[in-house]
Design a protein around this motif. Sequence first.
Motif, PDB file in Angstrom:
ATOM      1  N   ASN A 176     103.534  79.667  35.261  1.00  0.00           N
ATOM      2  CA  ASN A 176     103.103  78.305  35.004  1.00  0.00           C
ATOM      3  C   ASN A 176     103.859  77.350  35.909  1.00  0.00           C
TER       4      ASN A 176
ATOM      5  N   LEU B 221     105.016  71.085  31.637  1.00  0.00           N
ATOM      6  CA  LEU B 221     105.083  72.505  31.348  1.00  0.00           C
ATOM      7  C   LEU B 221     106.499  72.928  30.992  1.00  0.00           C
TER       8      LEU B 221
ATOM      9  N   ALA C 270     104.730  73.649  26.026  1.00  0.00           N
ATOM     10  CA  ALA C 270     104.183  74.323  27.200  1.00  0.00           C
ATOM     11  C   ALA C 270     104.813  75.686  27.399  1.00  0.00           C
TER      12      ALA C 270
ATOM     13  N   SER D 253     103.008  79.357  27.492  1.00  0.00           N
ATOM     14  CA  SER D 253     103.110  80.255  28.638  1.00  0.00           C
ATOM     15  C   SER D 253     103.492  81.664  28.226  1.00  0.00           C
TER      16      SER D 253
ATOM     17  N   THR E 118      94.699  77.137  41.180  1.00  0.00           N
ATOM     18  CA  THR E 118      93.690  76.203  40.658  1.00  0.00           C
ATOM     19  C   THR E 118      92.356  76.907  40.494  1.00  0.00           C
TER      20      THR E 118
ATOM     21  N   TYR F 251      92.593  79.359  37.553  1.00  0.00           N
ATOM     22  CA  TYR F 251      92.582  78.685  36.260  1.00  0.00           C
ATOM     23  C   TYR F 251      91.187  78.169  35.916  1.00  0.00           C
TER      24      TYR F 251
ATOM     25  N   TYR G 174      90.533  81.499  33.660  1.00  0.00           N
ATOM     26  CA  TYR G 174      91.493  81.383  32.559  1.00  0.00           C
ATOM     27  C   TYR G 174      90.803  81.165  31.218  1.00  0.00           C
TER      28      TYR G 174
ATOM     29  N   SER H 294      98.469  80.619  33.971  1.00  0.00           N
ATOM     30  CA  SER H 294      98.070  79.875  32.766  1.00  0.00           C
ATOM     31  C   SER H 294      97.761  78.409  33.052  1.00  0.00           C
ATOM     32  N   SER H 295      98.013  77.964  34.296  1.00  0.00           N
ATOM     33  CA  SER H 295      97.663  76.588  34.687  1.00  0.00           C
ATOM     34  C   SER H 295      97.795  76.496  36.201  1.00  0.00           C
TER      35      SER H 295
END
Length: 639
Positions: free
Chosen positions: A169, A175, A180, A184, A319, A322, A326, A357-358
Amino acid sequence: MAPPRRSGPRPVRALALLGVLILVMLIAITGKQTFHPAKWQQQFKVGLGLDLSSGTQVVLQAHTAHGVPTQGAMNQAISVLLARVNGTGNSGAQVQQQGPDLIAVSIPGQPPENVLKLVSTTAKMAFRPVYLVEPYSAAAASNPVARPSSTATPSSSASPSASPKASTNAQSERLASPSASATSTAKASTSATPSASASASPSATATTPTTYGNASLVNAATMKLFNKLVCKPGPNSTTVNESWKATVGYTLNADQYDDTSSQIVSCDPTGMKYALGPAVFEGPDVTSVNTGILQNTTQWVVDLTLNGKAAAAFGTLTTNQYNSYYANAQAGNPNDQYLDQTAVVLDGSVQTAPETSSPITAGNVQITGPAPNGFTQEQANQLADVLKFGSLPLSFTPQTVSSVSAQLGHNSLVAGLTAGILGLLLVVIYMFIYYRGLGLVSVSSLLIAGLLAYLSVVLLSRYQNYTMELSGIAGLVVAIGITADSFIVFFERLRDEVRDGKTLRPAVESGWKRARRTILVSDTVSFLAAVLLYHFAVSDVQGFAYTLGLTTLIDVIVVFLFTKPMVTLLAGTKFYGGGHRWSGLDPSRLGAKAPWRSGVRRTMRTQRPGTGTGSRTSASSSAISRESVTSQGEQEEED
């Protein structure tokens, strides 16, 4: 009143103990084939080094852009090289550090050009997107395998001891908050063998491996390699079984798996096989690696910092992962649960494959361990070492290259064995000429020592990958003299006791008491010399010291559990106990002070009391008795 019982020698017990020791060694060698003697021949194999077989040894100098590498970098380099040479399938390969920046690599059965190509390649790390995976399953896998969603209860195999697959993450303020961080770590690690779920592919069967991901992303050439690839679990949760490279032809050509612009196939420590996309960034793009404890938890994490170019590329990848996968992965789609992973590949092998996860756009990455407990400190440090030293551009410059042909190795083996046989034969001839019947004891002891040495070398070859070299044979030849020296010390002490007029049974015990300390002191000095030589020497000299120390320990075992008990038993026989002239213990030949009288009785006539003759006889008997007592007292003082 009966005299107190004294514990005497127990030769049968000592011989039985020796027999048990040999039996245990045999069972350890034969293993599952113990009750199948026809297959024993395959178990009794001794690994041979280069100078007794064939192959190449290369001494490499490791260095970095900053000069001499650190010890940590050297350890990682040795680990990488050892994985490479083991991946060739050659038994007896060795990688040893010989200085602050020197590494010796020995590979039997390989010509110099192959070895140089194998070891001279710089160890490279790359971060690649995952396209396709196939979880490991033994022959006749039981159930189809699917990775659980974030809400599934992790299986029992998802434990801290598993391979460190983790979630990644962004290391930003949001985060870094406790909420956050908890998110994660919610997803289960891909290193655990996933449990079956309703989302598994319906076409999966108990005998057909199931693949996950997107096969349309894999080109034809890579798909062909993926189908040929055979992965096996490594020896532990962080070490890859490098035998997979041989199944796809990666063993001697690092360009095939180090090409950052091409797709590759690979395996991880759990036996999972992968088809991976082109590298997003490489090891040198990682500017810092640190470990720490996740906020408000006891879980350890690994933090990475990327340079600008890598941060931009990784931001684009994460990106896309995700946005595209995701959400579906969270919903339980097994294909998308693998497509959101990025594999960390070192020297062609997947070390870990964390899931995204992001989006990670700032260049700060945090890797957390598998749920529910995350990384231990040891696991975090291991992963950090891989990332840290894998990112160093380690280079190897060959210093020396030594090649041994098969014919030369065979000649060396024959010469070494011939020297050993001749040395043993000369010792046997000397023993029989000088010690006569006692020569049987010494020869039998040498044979027992040889058997124990052989079984020890086989065990070391089987369980410790030990390889016998010419220097090791030299140590075994020298050990023949050390072992014979122990027999000579004991026999000479025994013969000294016989010369003093003692019968054989008492002479054996008193002679052993005098010889035992000398034997132990001598063997202790030899063993300490071997230990010091092994510690301070390198290469061939270490092989000599190793076998010298091993055979010194065997000498102590043989003398205490075979030689002395056998002499004790033989002392009760007529041939040895009676001092036969061919026994080696003939009193007259040894120059004894007085002949043995143990088997002779004197009969004296006794007259009736009161007669002169009787009185004289009685007086004479008393004198003889006093003389006997005095003689025994003097003998005891001499002893």
